[in-house]
Write an enzyme that holds these catalytic residues in place. Sequence first.
Site, PDB file in Angstrom:
ATOM      1  N   LYS A 122      10.221 -15.571 -10.299  1.00 47.76           N
ATOM      2  CA  LYS A 122       9.151 -14.598 -10.523  1.00 47.76           C
ATOM      3  C   LYS A 122       9.281 -13.545  -9.432  1.00 47.76           C
ATOM      4  O   LYS A 122       9.014 -13.812  -8.250  1.00 47.76           O
ATOM      5  CB  LYS A 122       7.780 -15.268 -10.459  1.00 47.76           C
ATOM      6  CG  LYS A 122       6.664 -14.319 -10.836  1.00 47.76           C
ATOM      7  CD  LYS A 122       5.365 -15.083 -11.021  1.00 47.76           C
ATOM      8  CE  LYS A 122       4.287 -14.226 -11.638  1.00 47.76           C
ATOM      9  NZ  LYS A 122       3.981 -13.018 -10.910  1.00 47.76           N
ATOM     10  N   ASP A 127      -3.853 -14.481  -4.120  1.00 41.58           N
ATOM     11  CA  ASP A 127      -3.771 -14.697  -5.565  1.00 41.58           C
ATOM     12  C   ASP A 127      -4.605 -15.896  -5.982  1.00 41.58           C
ATOM     13  O   ASP A 127      -5.255 -15.894  -7.021  1.00 41.58           O
ATOM     14  CB  ASP A 127      -2.318 -14.927  -5.986  1.00 41.58           C
ATOM     15  CG  ASP A 127      -1.518 -13.646  -5.935  1.00 41.58           C
ATOM     16  OD1 ASP A 127      -2.148 -12.591  -5.714  1.00 41.58           O
ATOM     17  OD2 ASP A 127      -0.292 -13.702  -6.095  1.00 41.58           O
ATOM     18  N   ASP A 182       8.556 -10.381  -7.186  1.00 39.00           N
ATOM     19  CA  ASP A 182       7.308  -9.795  -6.716  1.00 39.00           C
ATOM     20  C   ASP A 182       7.496  -8.282  -6.550  1.00 39.00           C
ATOM     21  O   ASP A 182       7.797  -7.790  -5.478  1.00 39.00           O
ATOM     22  CB  ASP A 182       6.921 -10.438  -5.379  1.00 39.00           C
ATOM     23  CG  ASP A 182       5.460 -10.213  -5.070  1.00 39.00           C
ATOM     24  OD1 ASP A 182       4.744  -9.702  -5.944  1.00 39.00           O
ATOM     25  OD2 ASP A 182       5.038 -10.544  -3.956  1.00 39.00           O
ATOM     26  N   SER A 212       0.237 -10.357 -19.049  1.00 43.97           N
ATOM     27  CA  SER A 212       0.368 -10.966 -17.740  1.00 43.97           C
ATOM     28  C   SER A 212       0.813 -12.412 -17.945  1.00 43.97           C
ATOM     29  O   SER A 212       1.079 -12.815 -19.072  1.00 43.97           O
ATOM     30  CB  SER A 212      -1.010 -10.884 -17.103  1.00 43.97           C
ATOM     31  OG  SER A 212      -0.994 -11.475 -15.869  1.00 43.97           O
ATOM     32  N   CYS A 229      -7.057  10.300  30.949  1.00 43.42           N
ATOM     33  CA  CYS A 229      -7.199   8.850  30.756  1.00 43.42           C
ATOM     34  C   CYS A 229      -5.897   8.163  31.163  1.00 43.42           C
ATOM     35  O   CYS A 229      -4.811   8.517  30.699  1.00 43.42           O
ATOM     36  CB  CYS A 229      -7.527   8.526  29.296  1.00 43.42           C
ATOM     37  SG  CYS A 229      -7.518   6.750  28.966  1.00 43.42           S
ATOM     38  N   CYS A 265     -10.894   4.534  30.499  1.00 40.87           N
ATOM     39  CA  CYS A 265     -11.430   5.571  31.394  1.00 40.87           C
ATOM     40  C   CYS A 265     -12.944   5.763  31.233  1.00 40.87           C
ATOM     41  O   CYS A 265     -13.539   6.575  31.921  1.00 40.87           O
ATOM     42  CB  CYS A 265     -10.709   6.892  31.167  1.00 40.87           C
ATOM     43  SG  CYS A 265     -11.149   7.680  29.611  1.00 40.87           S
ATOM     44  N   LYS A 320       3.272 -20.548  -8.866  1.00 35.24           N
ATOM     45  CA  LYS A 320       3.275 -19.740  -7.634  1.00 35.24           C
ATOM     46  C   LYS A 320       3.628 -20.591  -6.421  1.00 35.24           C
ATOM     47  O   LYS A 320       3.052 -21.670  -6.236  1.00 35.24           O
ATOM     48  CB  LYS A 320       1.875 -19.152  -7.419  1.00 35.24           C
ATOM     49  CG  LYS A 320       1.506 -18.101  -8.443  1.00 35.24           C
ATOM     50  CD  LYS A 320       2.034 -16.769  -7.994  1.00 35.24           C
ATOM     51  CE  LYS A 320       1.180 -15.662  -8.516  1.00 35.24           C
ATOM     52  NZ  LYS A 320       0.895 -14.617  -7.655  1.00 35.24           N
ATOM     53  N   CYS A 336      -9.910   8.558  22.299  1.00 35.26           N
ATOM     54  CA  CYS A 336     -10.286   8.955  23.652  1.00 35.26           C
ATOM     55  C   CYS A 336      -9.800  10.390  23.843  1.00 35.26           C
ATOM     56  O   CYS A 336      -8.626  10.686  23.654  1.00 35.26           O
ATOM     57  CB  CYS A 336      -9.629   8.037  24.669  1.00 35.26           C
ATOM     58  SG  CYS A 336      -9.834   8.644  26.349  1.00 35.26           S
ATOM     59  N   CYS A 339     -14.320   4.760  26.117  1.00 36.11           N
ATOM     60  CA  CYS A 339     -12.925   4.342  26.252  1.00 36.11           C
ATOM     61  C   CYS A 339     -12.855   3.106  27.158  1.00 36.11           C
ATOM     62  O   CYS A 339     -13.390   3.119  28.260  1.00 36.11           O
ATOM     63  CB  CYS A 339     -12.095   5.481  26.840  1.00 36.11           C
ATOM     64  SG  CYS A 339     -10.410   4.967  27.225  1.00 36.11           S
ATOM     65  N   GLU A 398      12.894 -19.252 -14.500  1.00 36.53           N
ATOM     66  CA  GLU A 398      13.375 -18.003 -13.890  1.00 36.53           C
ATOM     67  C   GLU A 398      12.645 -17.751 -12.579  1.00 36.53           C
ATOM     68  O   GLU A 398      11.626 -18.368 -12.308  1.00 36.53           O
ATOM     69  CB  GLU A 398      13.067 -16.816 -14.824  1.00 36.53           C
ATOM     70  CG  GLU A 398      13.882 -16.807 -16.075  1.00 36.53           C
ATOM     71  CD  GLU A 398      13.486 -15.652 -16.990  1.00 36.53           C
ATOM     72  OE1 GLU A 398      12.573 -14.887 -16.645  1.00 36.53           O
ATOM     73  OE2 GLU A 398      14.099 -15.541 -18.052  1.00 36.53           O
ATOM     74  N   ARG A 444       3.120  -0.846 -16.254  1.00 36.72           N
ATOM     75  CA  ARG A 444       2.235  -1.686 -17.054  1.00 36.72           C
ATOM     76  C   ARG A 444       0.839  -1.076 -17.236  1.00 36.72           C
ATOM     77  O   ARG A 444       0.245  -1.180 -18.291  1.00 36.72           O
ATOM     78  CB  ARG A 444       2.102  -3.064 -16.402  1.00 36.72           C
ATOM     79  CG  ARG A 444       1.254  -3.977 -17.251  1.00 36.72           C
ATOM     80  CD  ARG A 444       1.323  -5.397 -16.790  1.00 36.72           C
ATOM     81  NE  ARG A 444       0.443  -5.627 -15.653  1.00 36.72           N
ATOM     82  CZ  ARG A 444       0.104  -6.824 -15.209  1.00 36.72           C
ATOM     83  NH1 ARG A 444       0.584  -7.890 -15.802  1.00 36.72           N
ATOM     84  NH2 ARG A 444      -0.689  -6.967 -14.185  1.00 36.72           N
ATOM     85  N   TYR A 454      14.043  -9.056 -17.359  1.00 34.08           N
ATOM     86  CA  TYR A 454      13.835 -10.459 -17.714  1.00 34.08           C
ATOM     87  C   TYR A 454      13.308 -10.679 -19.134  1.00 34.08           C
ATOM     88  O   TYR A 454      12.986 -11.799 -19.510  1.00 34.08           O
ATOM     89  CB  TYR A 454      12.914 -11.150 -16.715  1.00 34.08           C
ATOM     90  CG  TYR A 454      11.660 -10.367 -16.362  1.00 34.08           C
ATOM     91  CD1 TYR A 454      10.707 -10.059 -17.307  1.00 34.08           C
ATOM     92  CD2 TYR A 454      11.462  -9.931 -15.049  1.00 34.08           C
ATOM     93  CE1 TYR A 454       9.574  -9.348 -16.984  1.00 34.08           C
ATOM     94  CE2 TYR A 454      10.328  -9.214 -14.706  1.00 34.08           C
ATOM     95  CZ  TYR A 454       9.389  -8.933 -15.678  1.00 34.08           C
ATOM     96  OH  TYR A 454       8.278  -8.220 -15.351  1.00 34.08           O
ATOM     97  N   ASP A 482      -7.489 -15.727  -8.699  1.00 32.91           N
ATOM     98  CA  ASP A 482      -7.461 -16.530  -9.924  1.00 32.91           C
ATOM     99  C   ASP A 482      -8.697 -17.413 -10.043  1.00 32.91           C
ATOM    100  O   ASP A 482      -9.225 -17.622 -11.129  1.00 32.91           O
ATOM    101  CB  ASP A 482      -6.196 -17.406  -9.966  1.00 32.91           C
ATOM    102  CG  ASP A 482      -4.952 -16.558 -10.201  1.00 32.91           C
ATOM    103  OD1 ASP A 482      -5.101 -15.413 -10.674  1.00 32.91           O
ATOM    104  OD2 ASP A 482      -3.838 -17.039  -9.906  1.00 32.91           O
TER     105      ASP A 482
HETATM  106  S1  IVH Z   1       7.863 -12.524 -18.271  1.00 38.55           S
HETATM  107  C1  IVH Z   1       4.919 -11.486 -21.599  1.00 38.55           C
HETATM  108  N1  IVH Z   1       9.457 -13.055 -16.300  1.00 38.55           N
HETATM  109  O1  IVH Z   1       4.919 -11.270 -13.430  1.00 38.55           O
HETATM  110  C2  IVH Z   1       5.288 -11.995 -20.287  1.00 38.55           C
HETATM  111  N2  IVH Z   1       7.496 -11.822 -15.843  1.00 38.55           N
HETATM  112  O2  IVH Z   1       2.200 -12.221 -13.487  1.00 38.55           O
HETATM  113  C3  IVH Z   1       6.253 -11.112 -19.663  1.00 38.55           C
HETATM  114  N3  IVH Z   1       7.292 -11.132 -13.509  1.00 38.55           N
HETATM  115  O3  IVH Z   1       3.715  -8.742 -15.494  1.00 38.55           O
HETATM  116  C4  IVH Z   1       6.517 -11.490 -18.317  1.00 38.55           C
HETATM  117  N4  IVH Z   1       9.160 -12.039 -12.806  1.00 38.55           N
HETATM  118  O4  IVH Z   1       5.612  -8.175 -13.886  1.00 38.55           O
HETATM  119  C5  IVH Z   1       8.309 -12.467 -16.668  1.00 38.55           C
HETATM  120  N5  IVH Z   1      11.002 -13.594 -14.664  1.00 38.55           N
HETATM  121  C6  IVH Z   1       9.861 -12.993 -15.034  1.00 38.55           C
HETATM  122  C7  IVH Z   1       9.055 -12.300 -14.107  1.00 38.55           C
HETATM  123  C8  IVH Z   1       7.866 -11.732 -14.567  1.00 38.55           C
HETATM  124  C9  IVH Z   1       8.104 -11.324 -12.455  1.00 38.55           C
HETATM  125  C10 IVH Z   1       6.012 -10.396 -13.406  1.00 38.55           C
HETATM  126  C11 IVH Z   1       5.775  -9.419 -14.500  1.00 38.55           C
HETATM  127  C12 IVH Z   1       4.479  -9.829 -15.118  1.00 38.55           C
HETATM  128  C13 IVH Z   1       3.862 -10.592 -14.013  1.00 38.55           C
HETATM  129  C14 IVH Z   1       2.820 -11.566 -14.532  1.00 38.55           C
END
Ligand code: IVH
Length: 667
Positions: A116, A33, A118, A82, A428, A408, A311, A423, A405, A114, A137, A223, A37
């Site tokens: 995040k 990531d 994955d 995002s 063998c 053999c 992150k 192979c 191989c 909160e 999405r 969320y 980025d």
């Molecule tokens: S809020 C408008 N809250 O992270 C913003 N996103 O990198 C809405 N994600 O697309 C996102 N945990 O899929 C929000 N507690 C959380 C999250 C969260 C995971 C994901 C989500 C978003 C992505 C962005």
Amino acid sequence: MSKKIKKIIQEKIEKIEKYNNFYYEKNESLVSDVEYDKLMKELEKIEEENPELRLKNSPTQVVGGVSSTKFTKVTHKKPMLSLANTYNLGDLEDFDKRVKKVLDTTTSVDYVLELKLDGVSISLLYEDGNLIQAVTRGDGKVGENVTENILQIKSIPKKLKEKVSLEVRGEIVLPISEFQKLNKKRLENSEEVFANPRNAASGTLRQKKSKIVGERNLDAYIYYLVDSENLGFETHISSIKYLEKLGFKTTKVYDFCETVENLGARIEYWGKERENLDYETDGLVIKVNNLSLYDELGTTTKAPRWAISYKFPAKQVTTKLLGITWQVGRTGKVTPVAELKKVEVSGSMVGRASLHNFDEVVRKDIKVGDTVFIEKAAEIIPQIVKPVKELRDGSEEEIIPPTNCPVCDSVLEKEDGLVNLKCMNPHCRAKIQGRLEYFISRDAMNITGGAKIVEKFVDLGYLVEISDFYELKDKKAELEKLDNFGIKSIEKLLLSIENSKKLDYSKTLYALGVPFVGKFLGNLLSKESKNIETLEKYSVEELLSIDGVGEKVANSVYDYFRDKKNMTILEKLKKVGINYKLEEVDESSHLEEFRGKTFLATGKLVHFKRQEIKDLVEKLGGKNLAGVNKKLDYLIVGEKAGSKLEKAKELGTVKILSEEEFLELTR
Ligand code: IVH
């Protein structure tokens, strides 16, 4: 000049698009990531400095991701944005400053922190309390309608506690425990494993068969309530609490932080605490709590200005790639294995990592001598993430796939382009040994001795085919004279070979090593066919009609039984009495000695595992008891039996058997 810049822009866009394609289409991350980025920021910077060169469809202008064609497309009412990523507290302080600047204030802003998650983001639409649509999405504007699949997820309410119409957003995740179960099953069935729970969740959500989605136990955490700022809520926390009241599952983590300074301690806390969760988190999300500020803060084309993500550093370490070993498997597939300078990753020492196939070596551009990043996929399987190209000094060596191989020396064949090297020599040594080891492994015939015995016996010419195990008993005297074995271990070996004949049909089917037929399919096919003669006769169509059997498996099973050599071995195995039919539970067929009788094993067992005895007792119509009492008919005693044996002797009504006597009884 502008031509040169144009070229740089083009190159960066191509790279990002390639990464996006892999990420969204194949569920695979080609770069970390951080690197992604960085690349995106570089592109943004050049575009800012040269706005005339900015392309309309530049990845800086769209959220990213391409939709596939399997599901119908749906345009989101509000784009699914995002989040901007940050990697340290300093970045978060900058975010706080930007927020205050937009709001034109110097007083502190309340934040909510909160987890995040994955996974895969989802939008859920409810009308009068009923779930009517679920959309991924996609590219942020247009997603895919995956409602059918979403209906299979238990934690997503289909009916809310109130008859309200609203849209919520959240994350679909595969719990780590479920992910591990899934990968174990896939490994057993020689299927490619998922690299991480996110890929597994994403792949599952895009399954055409909803039934499979149901079986994989996905989970969902919500969320965000869309438009919460206009629905009468004052704070983000209160909107989330309302969602919980309606029946949605949330992470229950919405830590209130009065100032951005409070965040440091929380970041440290969650950095450790996340290890105890059954879902993967890759960071934290910091959101402004006061919803009335959202409109004013607004959004960029890609992300809201009222939230940002932090992150966690990836659990990756670097080490040196010392060399490549080309390993030949039982099917002849030649796999590159990375020999690494030993290093600790997530708690254990790692010295080797499979590179799966040559394609992966090319894709990751790995050279011998490289410093490489490694990590454990889902905390278990070590894998090379990428080389650190900046550290190359020119001494690194290209990895060249073998033409012959490594065991053999026969010429290798290429399957699927360069992806798989194979192979083809049936003699063998590596293939022979691999087949034999697989046959005797614990989940197959469970014959003692392991790789050591196989290697020695192949060397001595006792073993070539799996059926040869059953001829060893005729050579008992000869074997007992061998160095390093001894009478006892040979006896143990022969007894476990004898015992293997009584195993379930599902296990003996698995042990044959039919490509792609692992434990799960062994079980399924045994139940469907009831006996091997029926299975042998199935056409490809008949095999395909079995729920759970795909084209690859159907063809493989069909071909296996059309191969003369396989059939000769199979006949031999049948002749020695291997169990190739499903045991029907038929009361009358139970042995007289077992019917209604009770058994218990005690002491250190040499020939059986405790569970094996229990299974056998049940299969033959007996019952297992946990302790010695008047109801106990037989006590099977191993070495160093203690109080249970004493008690049985005291009672005087219990028959005492050695392991061998017990085995006699089963015949
Ligand atoms: S809020 C408008 N809250 O992270 C913003 N996103 O990198 C809405 N994600 O697309 C996102 N945990 O899929 C929000 N507690 C959380 C999250 C969260 C995971 C994901 C989500 C978003 C992505 C962005």
